[in-house]
Design a protein around this motif. Structure first.
Motif, PDB file in Angstrom:
ATOM      1  N   VAL A  56       0.855  -1.093   0.189  1.00 47.90           N
ATOM      2  CA  VAL A  56       0.016   0.079  -0.091  1.00 47.90           C
ATOM      3  C   VAL A  56       0.852   1.199   0.000  1.00 47.90           C
ATOM      4  N   LEU A  57       1.955   1.337   1.006  1.00 48.61           N
ATOM      5  CA  LEU A  57       2.740   2.410   1.028  1.00 48.61           C
ATOM      6  C   LEU A  57       3.734   2.686  -0.126  1.00 48.61           C
ATOM      7  N   HIS A  58       4.048   1.296  -0.650  1.00 51.04           N
ATOM      8  CA  HIS A  58       4.608   1.414  -2.014  1.00 51.04           C
ATOM      9  C   HIS A  58       4.127   0.582  -2.992  1.00 51.04           C
ATOM     10  N   GLU A  59       4.208   1.087  -4.063  1.00 49.06           N
ATOM     11  CA  GLU A  59       3.774   0.062  -5.149  1.00 49.06           C
ATOM     12  C   GLU A  59       4.838  -0.891  -5.426  1.00 49.06           C
ATOM     13  N   VAL A 114      -9.644 -14.087   8.238  1.00 50.82           N
ATOM     14  CA  VAL A 114      -9.946 -12.761   7.498  1.00 50.82           C
ATOM     15  C   VAL A 114      -8.713 -11.990   7.891  1.00 50.82           C
ATOM     16  N   VAL A 115      -8.748 -10.976   6.978  1.00 50.56           N
ATOM     17  CA  VAL A 115      -7.646  -9.968   7.193  1.00 50.56           C
ATOM     18  C   VAL A 115      -8.128  -8.431   7.175  1.00 50.56           C
ATOM     19  N   PRO A 116      -7.859  -7.617   7.960  1.00 46.25           N
ATOM     20  CA  PRO A 116      -8.484  -6.527   7.798  1.00 46.25           C
ATOM     21  C   PRO A 116      -8.127  -5.508   6.621  1.00 46.25           C
ATOM     22  N   CYS A 117      -9.219  -4.696   6.235  1.00 46.68           N
ATOM     23  CA  CYS A 117      -9.128  -3.756   5.191  1.00 46.68           C
ATOM     24  C   CYS A 117      -8.420  -2.548   5.638  1.00 46.68           C
ATOM     25  N   VAL A 118      -7.727  -1.875   4.493  1.00 42.36           N
ATOM     26  CA  VAL A 118      -7.105  -0.725   5.042  1.00 42.36           C
ATOM     27  C   VAL A 118      -7.017   0.485   3.790  1.00 42.36           C
ATOM     28  N   ASP A 119      -6.900   1.448   4.479  1.00 40.80           N
ATOM     29  CA  ASP A 119      -7.262   2.933   3.668  1.00 40.80           C
ATOM     30  C   ASP A 119      -5.795   3.188   2.842  1.00 40.80           C
ATOM     31  N   ALA A 120      -5.828   4.246   2.246  1.00 37.36           N
ATOM     32  CA  ALA A 120      -4.611   4.497   1.306  1.00 37.36           C
ATOM     33  C   ALA A 120      -3.410   4.760   2.114  1.00 37.36           C
ATOM     34  N   THR A 121      -3.689   5.193   3.406  1.00 34.94           N
ATOM     35  CA  THR A 121      -2.558   5.546   4.352  1.00 34.94           C
ATOM     36  C   THR A 121      -1.883   4.290   5.044  1.00 34.94           C
ATOM     37  N   GLY A 122      -2.642   3.007   4.940  1.00 34.09           N
ATOM     38  CA  GLY A 122      -2.399   2.056   5.715  1.00 34.09           C
ATOM     39  C   GLY A 122      -3.023   1.947   6.991  1.00 34.09           C
ATOM     40  N   LYS A 123      -4.160   2.689   7.240  1.00 35.55           N
ATOM     41  CA  LYS A 123      -4.883   2.482   8.422  1.00 35.55           C
ATOM     42  C   LYS A 123      -5.965   1.388   8.231  1.00 35.55           C
ATOM     43  N   TYR A 124      -6.058   0.468   9.430  1.00 37.21           N
ATOM     44  CA  TYR A 124      -7.210  -0.525   9.211  1.00 37.21           C
ATOM     45  C   TYR A 124      -8.621   0.657   9.115  1.00 37.21           C
TER      46      TYR A 124
END
Ligand code: UTP
Length: 482
Positions: free
Chosen positions: A56-59, A187-197
């Motif tokens: 997420v933080l790096h492509e 299951v795994v948490p979903c995260v936003d573009a900044t890597g926050k759950y």
């Protein structure tokens, strides 16, 4: 798993930059608090941290391969095929070495059906569900080979209860409940573009099932491998719940797998066109891989045509495999090395005020593992058997269009229509050759054309505005005249 303490989880969350998960804590009821602690206790924070940093933080840079080659495949089985494989597969079935294994933990978002996807009433006349059809195939094989074929069903925490209730309500489709084992994927948490759950409720992290690759851990965690080993089973026939036509334990395929003493084997089908939405089987620097269709542009060779204009790398992935129990244990022990994939999705979330927002555009990431990635860990080139699609591969992703309920029903009507014609019935067909009426033949009655023709002899099959043949070979539609 017992929930960990609030203090411990707060520390963990802080350590990984996820303290916002406790933002609404003071306003939560005691049961909501317990729910949050329970959800967070299941989270592998260290794994998530790696996924967030590397995805997420790096492509991530796409993998580079110096050499990509087509895989060798065994041509589709026909009357000229050497029957040694069939004999070996039938023997393995008779010897009780085989279990079936369906993955049914997906969210079925595109189909938009309220219940588990396997409960979808695919039968256009009978309304029989996908699970029911798969169960009838097991019945047939058990009877034919005088054997027991256990059925492992992978569910997710979201559809576990509903799926079990459905099986109970349907009385396990007449199969013995002690031969059916539900295993639950993680299951795994979903995260936003900044890597926050992402929180989907004030006390509820948004999570998604960890992909069909999660079946490796689920088989071990859920006791299926122990169950298999206690019964001398070493062949696990993997299929996906939404493939109505799948041969759930195909003796030919089992035979090729057993004769090669393979760790994992796969079926392949010819890709319809270069952009068809299926993964492609190929060898990448000598290692067997399935390249996802979304990655085809990274590897332009995979978009080459042969002299006839057909895809040169023709082996599409219908997601039908066999895994040996020993290989599943090996993969489970090395699951840290299993690759992950991310998907950009619309994920409902609660804002600062705790109000639920349903985004119009993708706002976060889900992480998944894919079972076909196990192929890269196979010690010797896996067995790859080509199939023709009719009667083997009708994936159902949506109601209409490509890979849909409508397309699957048409494909099965065309397929079974041929059986009926060979048995002497006349089937209404359009100018295109497509069958114009719905047709259902219970797999408990016949799994193959030969079986159908042999058993249908002497029976009256009436084709009205469709035809449905039940497990006993009775024509239940149109209703029989009494
Ligand atoms: P798909 O990737 O097509 O997903 O799964 P899906 O859940 O059926 O549908 P969408 O994408 O949400 O519309 C292929 C198969 O893998 C299973 C599904 O149940 C289906 O049989 N699967 C998928 C799992 O068991 N677990 C997962 O985490 C993902």
């Amino acid at each position: 798993m017992m929930a960990l303490s609030e203090t411990h989880l707060r520390e963990k969350a802080a350590q990984y930059g996820q303290s916002h998960l406790f933002r609404f804590w003071d306003g939560l009821s005691s049961s909501e608090r317990a729910g949050l602690l329970d959800s967070l206790s299941q989270v592998d924070f260290a794994l998530m941290d790696t996924l967030i940093k590397s995805w997420v933080l790096h492509e991530p840079a796409p993998e580079h391969f110096s050499r990509i080659e087509p895989v060798n495949v065994i041509p589709p089985v026909d009357e000229n095929s050497d029957r040694t494989a069939l004999d070996a597969g039938e023997q393995a079935l008779r010897d009780g070495r085989v279990a079936t294994f369906v993955v049914a933990g997906g969210q079925g978002t595109r189909l938009g059906f309220d219940s588990p996807k396997g409960a979808y009433p695919i039968g256009p006349i009978t309304g029989k569900s996908l699970f029911h059809y798969h169960a009838e195939k097991i019945h047939n094989l058990q009877r034919r080979y005088e054997t027991v074929i256990p059925w492992y069903v992978m569910v997710s925490p979201t559809n576990d209860g509903q799926t079990r209730d459905y099986f109970r309500q349907e009385q396990y489709f007449g199969l013995r409940p002690d031969n059916i084992l539900f295993v639950r994927q993680r299951v795994v948490p979903c995260v936003d573009a900044t890597g926050k759950y992402i929180l989907e409720g004030p006390g509820q992290p948004a999570v998604s099932p960890n992909g069909h690759g999660g079946s490796i851990q689920a088989l071990v965690d859920g006791g299926a491998i122990k169950h298999a080993e206690s019964r001398g089973i070493d062949v696990l026939c993997y299929f996906q719940v939404d493939n109505w036509a799948v041969k759930v334990a195909d003796p030919w395929f089992i035979g090729y797998h057993c004769l090669a003493n393979a760790a994992m084997s796969s079926k392949c089908h010819r890709r319809n066109d270069l952009r068809e939405a299926v993964g492609v089987h190929c060898l990448c620097d000598g290692v067997y891989r399935v390249i996802e269709y979304s990655e085809l542009d990274l590897y332009p060779q995979l978009l080459e045509r042969d002299a006839t204009g057909a895809p040169r790398y023709f082996a599409g992935n219908p997601a039908i495999h066999i895994l040996s129990t020993g290989f599943v244990k090996y993969l489970n022990d090395h699951f840290d090395a299993f690759p992950w994939h991310k998907a950009h999705k619309k994920i409902p979330f609660v804002n600062e005020q705790g109000a639920l927002i349903k985004p119009d555009a993708p706002n976060g990431y889900k992480f998944e593992t894919f079972v076909f990635d196990a192929l890269r860990f196979v010690p010797h080139p896996p067995v790859a058997l080509e199939i023709r699609r009719p009667g083997e591969y009708t994936p159902i992703k949506q109601y209409e269009g490509v890979n849909s309920v409508v397309a699957a029903r048409q494909s099965m009507a065309d397929y079974w229509g041929k059986w009926l014609e060979k048995a002497g019935c006349s089937i209404p067909r359009a100018a295109s050759g497509a069958c114009c009426v719905p047709i259902e033949i219970s797999p408990a009655f016949a799994l193959t054309e030969e079986e159908f023709i042999a058993k249908a002899r002497g029976r009256t099959l009436v084709i009205g505005d469709g035809v449905a043949v039940d497990a006993a070979g009775e024509c239940i539609h149109p209703p029989p005249r009494r």
